[in-house]
Design a protein around this motif. Structure first.
Motif, short mmCIF file in Angstrom:
data_model
loop_
_atom_site.label_atom_id
_atom_site.label_comp_id
_atom_site.label_asym_id
_atom_site.label_seq_id
_atom_site.Cartn_x
_atom_site.Cartn_y
_atom_site.Cartn_z
N ILE A 247 0.83 -1.21 0.00
CA ILE A 247 0.00 0.00 0.00
C ILE A 247 0.86 1.26 0.00
N ASP A 248 1.96 1.25 0.77
CA ASP A 248 2.81 2.44 0.92
C ASP A 248 3.76 2.65 -0.26
N ASP A 249 4.13 1.59 -0.95
CA ASP A 249 5.09 1.69 -2.05
C ASP A 249 4.33 1.75 -3.38
N PRO A 250 4.37 2.92 -4.07
CA PRO A 250 3.63 3.05 -5.34
C PRO A 250 3.98 1.97 -6.37
N SER A 251 5.23 1.51 -6.34
CA SER A 251 5.63 0.49 -7.32
C SER A 251 5.04 -0.88 -7.00
N LYS A 252 4.46 -1.02 -5.80
CA LYS A 252 3.86 -2.29 -5.41
C LYS A 252 2.34 -2.21 -5.26
N ASN A 253 1.78 -1.03 -5.54
CA ASN A 253 0.32 -0.86 -5.37
C ASN A 253 -0.47 -1.89 -6.18
N TRP A 254 0.04 -2.22 -7.36
CA TRP A 254 -0.68 -3.12 -8.25
C TRP A 254 -0.81 -4.53 -7.66
N LYS A 255 0.06 -4.85 -6.70
CA LYS A 255 0.03 -6.19 -6.10
C LYS A 255 -1.09 -6.36 -5.07
N PHE A 256 -1.65 -5.23 -4.63
CA PHE A 256 -2.63 -5.30 -3.54
C PHE A 256 -4.04 -5.11 -4.07
N SER A 257 -4.95 -5.91 -3.54
CA SER A 257 -6.36 -5.73 -3.85
C SER A 257 -7.17 -5.91 -2.57
N LEU A 258 -8.35 -5.30 -2.54
CA LEU A 258 -9.21 -5.42 -1.36
C LEU A 258 -9.64 -6.87 -1.17
N GLY A 259 -9.63 -7.64 -2.25
CA GLY A 259 -9.97 -9.06 -2.15
C GLY A 259 -8.98 -9.80 -1.26
#
Length: 318
Positions: free
Chosen positions: A206-218
């Motif tokens: 969540i905090d790292d913009p380069s890793k945002n794509w890895k996180f989902s609310l699911g």
């Protein structure tokens, strides 16, 4: 050595066939004192080179195929393990498949179908990031999803009872036994991450913009079922770890150790195989020598042979 039991204690990670286990009895982080991250990375680098050599022999031998399965809770490091361990392999001999929720076409077939399509040919290695085990894991936590498979006689959640799951475990053992009997080496890895470490990795995503794509609310939604997943994983591993298709529970809180342990286990299992480069008969050796003589007698590509010193130069007389 990469497979040194004194350092990595591989036996600790093996789920013994027929034994009922609970994941809480397995470590989620490296507890030894012989390794650190820097040493591990050196060992892993050497291990990758060795695995590349073995892969070449596996391809040339052309008798076995290898199926490597990764299962884990979200953020346990499956993608990283595939990337770091398999980077030494020749990509032409390795295929990686990541399985998401089945689509409508896949649901119109039995649950093995889409995984069978991704099985390795002889001489190949296939890596399944998630696998047919999703059908006794996520579906056991959410049994209502089974109804999407339109199985005859299974029209309500009430009919998805313990007998149903025991039948599925039996089907999986039979499926893997058939693969094994026909030359497929099966290695199954559960990356065992703690709930605390998963939370840390979710926050990093969540905090790292380069890793945002890895996180989902699911992912967060499924985290709420943590205890349920620990239970169904324990049951599935207990019911399906066999001599021909063993499960290994890998401590995954320390990514560097998880990757080394996986590579060490693969190396150890490969060492048990009787593989080698095809032996050449005397007749074939003689044919090779004939071919060599023929190649050596050929002229250069221009068809005129090599030029000797001074050839092609003309002397002009004045």
């Amino acid at each position: 050595m990469l497979t040194d039991e004194k350092i990595i204690q591989l036996k600790k990670f093996t789920v013994k066939p027929g034994k009922n286990i609970k994941l809480k009895d397995f470590d989620t982080e490296y507890t030894g004192k012989s390794l650190n991250k820097a040493d591990s990375e050196l060992l892993l680098d050497n291990g990758r080179k060795h695995l590349a050599e073995v892969q070449d022999e596996l391809y040339a031998h052309n008798r076995y195929s290898v199926l490597i399965i990764f299962q884990a809770m979200d953020a346990a490091g499956k993608d990283g393990a595939v990337k770091h361990i398999m980077s030494g392999f020749n990509p032409l001999g390795v295929k990686v498949s990541s399985f998401k929720a089945p689509n409508s076409a896949e649901l119109d077939h039995d649950y093995f179908w889409r995984h069978q399509l991704a099985l390795p040919a002889r001489g190949e290695i296939a890596i399944h990031n998630r696998s047919h085990y999703e059908n006794v894991l996520v579906t056991k936590v959410h049994p209502e999803w089974i109804l999407n498979e339109h199985i005859p006689g299974i029209d309500t959640v009430k009919k998805i009872d313990d007998k149903f799951w025991q039948q599925r475990y039996k089907q999986i053992r039979r499926f893997e036994k058939n693969l094994s009997d026909n030359g497929t080496i099966i290695l199954k890895f559960f990356l065992h991450v703690s709930k605390k470490e998963q939370k840390k990795r979710f926050l990093e995503r969540i905090d790292d913009p380069s890793k945002n794509w890895k996180f989902s609310l699911g992912d967060l939604k499924e985290r709420a079922f943590w205890d349920d997943y620990q239970k169904v994983y324990s049951e599935a591993l207990s019911a399906t770890s066999t001599d021909y298709a063993p499960w290994f529970v890998i401590p995954a809180d320390d990514k560097w150790f998880a990757r080394l342990a996986i590579a060490a286990i693969i190396t150890r299992q490969f060492a048990k195989l009787d593989i080698n480069y095809p032996r050449v008969s005397q007749a074939q050796k003689e044919e090779l020598q004939k071919a060599k003589l023929q190649l050596m007698s050929e002229k250069d590509g221009n068809g005129k042979g090599k030029k000797s010193k001074g050839e092609g130069k003309t002397k002009s007389k004045k």
